[in-house]
Enzyme design. Structure first.
Site, PDB file in Angstrom:
ATOM      1  N   ASP A   1      -7.768 -10.695   2.595  1.00  0.00           N
ATOM      2  CA  ASP A   1      -8.723 -10.370   3.655  1.00  0.00           C
ATOM      3  C   ASP A   1      -9.006  -8.870   3.587  1.00  0.00           C
ATOM      4  O   ASP A   1      -8.072  -8.065   3.521  1.00  0.00           O
ATOM      5  CB  ASP A   1      -8.160 -10.742   5.023  1.00  0.00           C
ATOM      6  CG  ASP A   1      -8.014 -12.249   5.191  1.00  0.00           C
ATOM      7  OD1 ASP A   1      -8.450 -12.985   4.290  1.00  0.00           O
ATOM      8  OD2 ASP A   1      -7.473 -12.672   6.221  1.00  0.00           O
TER       9      ASP A   1
ATOM     10  N   ASP B   1     -13.263 -22.990  10.886  1.00  0.00           N
ATOM     11  CA  ASP B   1     -12.165 -22.271  11.534  1.00  0.00           C
ATOM     12  C   ASP B   1     -11.996 -22.818  12.946  1.00  0.00           C
ATOM     13  O   ASP B   1     -12.947 -22.818  13.731  1.00  0.00           O
ATOM     14  CB  ASP B   1     -12.465 -20.779  11.580  1.00  0.00           C
ATOM     15  CG  ASP B   1     -12.679 -20.195  10.186  1.00  0.00           C
ATOM     16  OD1 ASP B   1     -12.120 -20.755   9.228  1.00  0.00           O
ATOM     17  OD2 ASP B   1     -13.395 -19.185  10.067  1.00  0.00           O
TER      18      ASP B   1
END
Length: 242
Positions: A9, A131
């Site tokens: 990330d 998500d």
């Protein structure tokens, strides 16, 4: 065999991890993500999960230079997400070296676009990002919640030829608390033609083995890897043993 995919990330060009998707709970693990990518490649890993967290907030890719360096210096196939809101952005991501692109918020807000991209670029290059927070899909860098479930979102694109979906359990993400095996197993049984990639909560190799035993085909590992709960040696042995 279950494929293990390390997560990278990115914020400000650095490799970070968030806890439960909270940008204020950020920890930096590596100033140069290429260094981590080279270690992953050496261990026999084939695919890298890269999320442009700056891009997710800005609604456009912001860390393509990081992608370009990793694509140029490794043989890893990079699946890249964050800020892909248009065909132009999608092409930028592919041109920078991504093998696959993750479509999250755009799949909720403008589902006709990812459907068209699957038709144009092929189902092997487009991944649906689902998500989940409190049973509903979260969008816009996990800052907003949409009124749709993962099952509904995946089902919406199944008729368009979808073959890949990443489902992230935000409540468990970065918590190292274990994975919701039954949820993912049920989702995979419901959509056998779609590769459901598990993300969120992985803390040990036992979590990965539990998913493998239920027929899951791929799993994303982040904080557990960066904090040594799962080692590259363990992953290497797992890959060698099939």
């Amino acid at each position: 065999m279950i494929e293990i995919i390390p997560a990278t990330d990115i914020i400000d060009g650095r490799c970070v991890r968030l806890t439960q998707g909270d940008y204020t709970r950020k920890k930096t693990y590596c100033d140069d993500p290429l260094e981590a990518a080279l270690r992953f490649e050496e261990a026999g890993i084939r695919r890298l999960h890269m999320v442009d967290l700056d891009g997710a907030k800005a609604a456009e890719p912001r860390n393509l230079r990081v992608l370009e360096r990793i694509a140029a210096r490794t043989s890893l196939e990079v699946q890249y997400g964050g800020g892909i809101k248009s065909r132009e952005a999608l092409e930028e991501v592919f041109n920078a070296g991504a093998g696959r692109a993750i479509c999250g918020s755009i799949a909720v807000r403008q589902p006709e676009l990812p459907a068209a991209w699957i038709a144009e670029f092929g189902a092997g290059r487009i991944i649906l990002g689902a998500d989940i927070r409190d049973g509903k899909v979260a969008i816009q860098g996990w800052t907003e919640t949409a009124g749709i479930t993962a099952e509904e979102l995946i089902g919406r694109f199944r008729r368009d030829g979808l073959t890949q979906a990443i489902c992230t359990d935000i409540a468990r993400d970065g918590m190292l608390c274990g994975v919701a095996v039954e949820f993912y197993a049920r989702l995979q049984r419901q959509f056998p033609e779609v590769e459901i990639t598990v993300s969120g909560g992985i803390g040990t190799m036992a979590d990965i083995e539990a998913l493998r035993s239920e027929g899951l085909r791929s799993v994303i590992v982040g904080k557990a890897l960066y904090e040594g709960r799962i080692t590259l040696k363990e992953i290497e042995r797992c890959l060698q043993n099939g």
